[in-house]
Design a protein around this motif. Structure first.
Motif, PDB file in Angstrom:
ATOM      1  N   LEU A   1       0.808  -1.218   0.000  1.00  9.32           N
ATOM      2  CA  LEU A   1       0.000   0.000   0.000  1.00  9.32           C
ATOM      3  C   LEU A   1       0.844   1.272   0.000  1.00  9.32           C
ATOM      4  CD1 LEU A   1      -2.811  -1.012   2.527  1.00  9.32           C
ATOM      5  CD2 LEU A   1      -2.846  -1.121   0.024  1.00  9.32           C
ATOM      6  N   ASP A   2       2.169   1.105   0.012  1.00  9.00           N
ATOM      7  CA  ASP A   2       3.096   2.243   0.041  1.00  9.00           C
ATOM      8  C   ASP A   2       2.755   3.194   1.192  1.00  9.00           C
ATOM      9  OD1 ASP A   2       5.254   3.812  -0.777  1.00  9.00           O
ATOM     10  OD2 ASP A   2       3.987   5.053  -2.065  1.00  9.00           O
ATOM     11  N   CYS A   3       2.762   2.612   2.401  1.00 14.37           N
ATOM     12  CA  CYS A   3       2.427   3.398   3.584  1.00 14.37           C
ATOM     13  C   CYS A   3       3.344   3.006   4.742  1.00 14.37           C
ATOM     14  CB  CYS A   3       0.962   3.182   3.955  1.00 14.37           C
ATOM     15  SG  CYS A   3       0.571   1.501   4.487  1.00 14.37           S
ATOM     16  N   ARG A   4       3.145   3.653   5.861  1.00 16.42           N
ATOM     17  CA  ARG A   4       3.921   3.358   7.067  1.00 16.42           C
ATOM     18  C   ARG A   4       3.058   2.558   8.034  1.00 16.42           C
ATOM     19  NH1 ARG A   4       6.338   9.079   8.791  1.00 16.42           N
ATOM     20  NH2 ARG A   4       4.739   8.659  10.288  1.00 16.42           N
ATOM     21  N   ILE A   5       3.694   1.930   9.004  1.00 21.85           N
ATOM     22  CA  ILE A   5       2.991   1.083   9.975  1.00 21.85           C
ATOM     23  C   ILE A   5       1.896   1.865  10.711  1.00 21.85           C
ATOM     24  CG2 ILE A   5       4.646   1.432  11.857  1.00 21.85           C
ATOM     25  CD1 ILE A   5       3.113  -1.964  11.118  1.00 21.85           C
ATOM     26  N   GLU A   6       2.165   3.140  10.986  1.00 22.09           N
ATOM     27  CA  GLU A   6       1.164   3.954  11.697  1.00 22.09           C
ATOM     28  C   GLU A   6      -0.083   4.186  10.860  1.00 22.09           C
ATOM     29  OE1 GLU A   6       4.513   6.386  10.911  1.00 22.09           O
ATOM     30  OE2 GLU A   6       4.810   4.461  11.853  1.00 22.09           O
ATOM     31  N   ASP A   7       0.033   3.969   9.554  1.00 20.48           N
ATOM     32  CA  ASP A   7      -1.112   4.158   8.665  1.00 20.48           C
ATOM     33  C   ASP A   7      -2.062   2.971   8.669  1.00 20.48           C
ATOM     34  OD1 ASP A   7      -0.072   6.643   7.832  1.00 20.48           O
ATOM     35  OD2 ASP A   7       1.107   5.694   6.246  1.00 20.48           O
ATOM     36  N   ILE A   8      -1.651   1.853   9.289  1.00 21.46           N
ATOM     37  CA  ILE A   8      -2.506   0.664   9.243  1.00 21.46           C
ATOM     38  C   ILE A   8      -2.851   0.091  10.610  1.00 21.46           C
ATOM     39  CG2 ILE A   8      -1.735   0.027   6.928  1.00 21.46           C
ATOM     40  CD1 ILE A   8       0.005  -2.171   8.250  1.00 21.46           C
ATOM     41  N   VAL A   9      -2.127   0.475  11.644  1.00 23.37           N
ATOM     42  CA  VAL A   9      -2.394  -0.082  12.971  1.00 23.37           C
ATOM     43  C   VAL A   9      -2.293   1.016  14.025  1.00 23.37           C
ATOM     44  CG1 VAL A   9      -0.003  -0.777  13.411  1.00 23.37           C
ATOM     45  CG2 VAL A   9      -1.856  -1.999  14.522  1.00 23.37           C
ATOM     46  N   GLU A  10      -3.098   0.878  15.076  1.00 26.30           N
ATOM     47  CA  GLU A  10      -3.027   1.807  16.193  1.00 26.30           C
ATOM     48  C   GLU A  10      -3.264   1.037  17.489  1.00 26.30           C
ATOM     49  OE1 GLU A  10      -6.046   4.781  15.574  1.00 26.30           O
ATOM     50  OE2 GLU A  10      -7.683   3.369  15.872  1.00 26.30           O
ATOM     51  N   PHE A  11      -2.769   1.599  18.577  1.00 24.63           N
ATOM     52  CA  PHE A  11      -3.008   1.023  19.888  1.00 24.63           C
ATOM     53  C   PHE A  11      -4.092   1.818  20.576  1.00 24.63           C
ATOM     54  CE2 PHE A  11       1.346  -0.325  19.013  1.00 24.63           C
ATOM     55  CZ  PHE A  11       1.228  -1.671  19.259  1.00 24.63           C
ATOM     56  N   VAL A  12      -5.037   1.102  21.177  1.00 25.70           N
ATOM     57  CA  VAL A  12      -6.179   1.727  21.833  1.00 25.70           C
ATOM     58  C   VAL A  12      -6.169   1.336  23.297  1.00 25.70           C
ATOM     59  CG1 VAL A  12      -8.695   1.906  21.843  1.00 25.70           C
ATOM     60  CG2 VAL A  12      -7.479   1.550  19.687  1.00 25.70           C
ATOM     61  N   LYS A  13      -6.330   2.320  24.163  1.00 22.06           N
ATOM     62  CA  LYS A  13      -6.403   2.034  25.600  1.00 22.06           C
ATOM     63  C   LYS A  13      -7.681   1.271  25.900  1.00 22.06           C
ATOM     64  CE  LYS A  13      -3.647   5.882  27.185  1.00 22.06           C
ATOM     65  NZ  LYS A  13      -3.580   7.073  28.026  1.00 22.06           N
ATOM     66  N   ASP A  14      -7.582   0.280  26.749  1.00 24.23           N
ATOM     67  CA  ASP A  14      -8.757  -0.521  27.134  1.00 24.23           C
ATOM     68  C   ASP A  14      -9.668   0.233  28.061  1.00 24.23           C
ATOM     69  OD1 ASP A  14      -7.887  -2.645  25.606  1.00 24.23           O
ATOM     70  OD2 ASP A  14      -6.747  -3.519  27.258  1.00 24.23           O
TER      71      ASP A  14
END
Length: 67
Positions: free
Chosen positions: A54-67
């Motif tokens: 997708l020619d993107c960075r890791i931050e463009d596809i995943v995020e961490f969410v606080k529970d």
């Protein structure tokens, strides 16, 4: 903390790409695609291949969410 792939799904919408097209482009299994859909962990190798495809960075596809 939990993993969320919402950024990936937004990116696919922007690129007008279906999940199955991503699966085929990246060469991942149906099981891996299902894990992504359930916000479960997948290997860094898969995430790297998605980023390259997708020619993107890791931050463009995943995020961490606080529970």
């Amino acid at each position: 903390m939990s993993i969320s792939y919402k950024p990936l799904w937004r990116l696919l919408l922007e690129k007008d790409m279906k999940k199955l097209e991503l699966r085929d482009l990246v060469g991942m299994s149906n099981n891996t695609l299902a894990r992504l859909g359930k916000n479960e962990g997948v290997s860094m190798d898969v995430l790297e291949r998605i980023c390259v495809a997708l020619d993107c960075r890791i931050e463009d596809i995943v995020e961490f969410v606080k529970d």
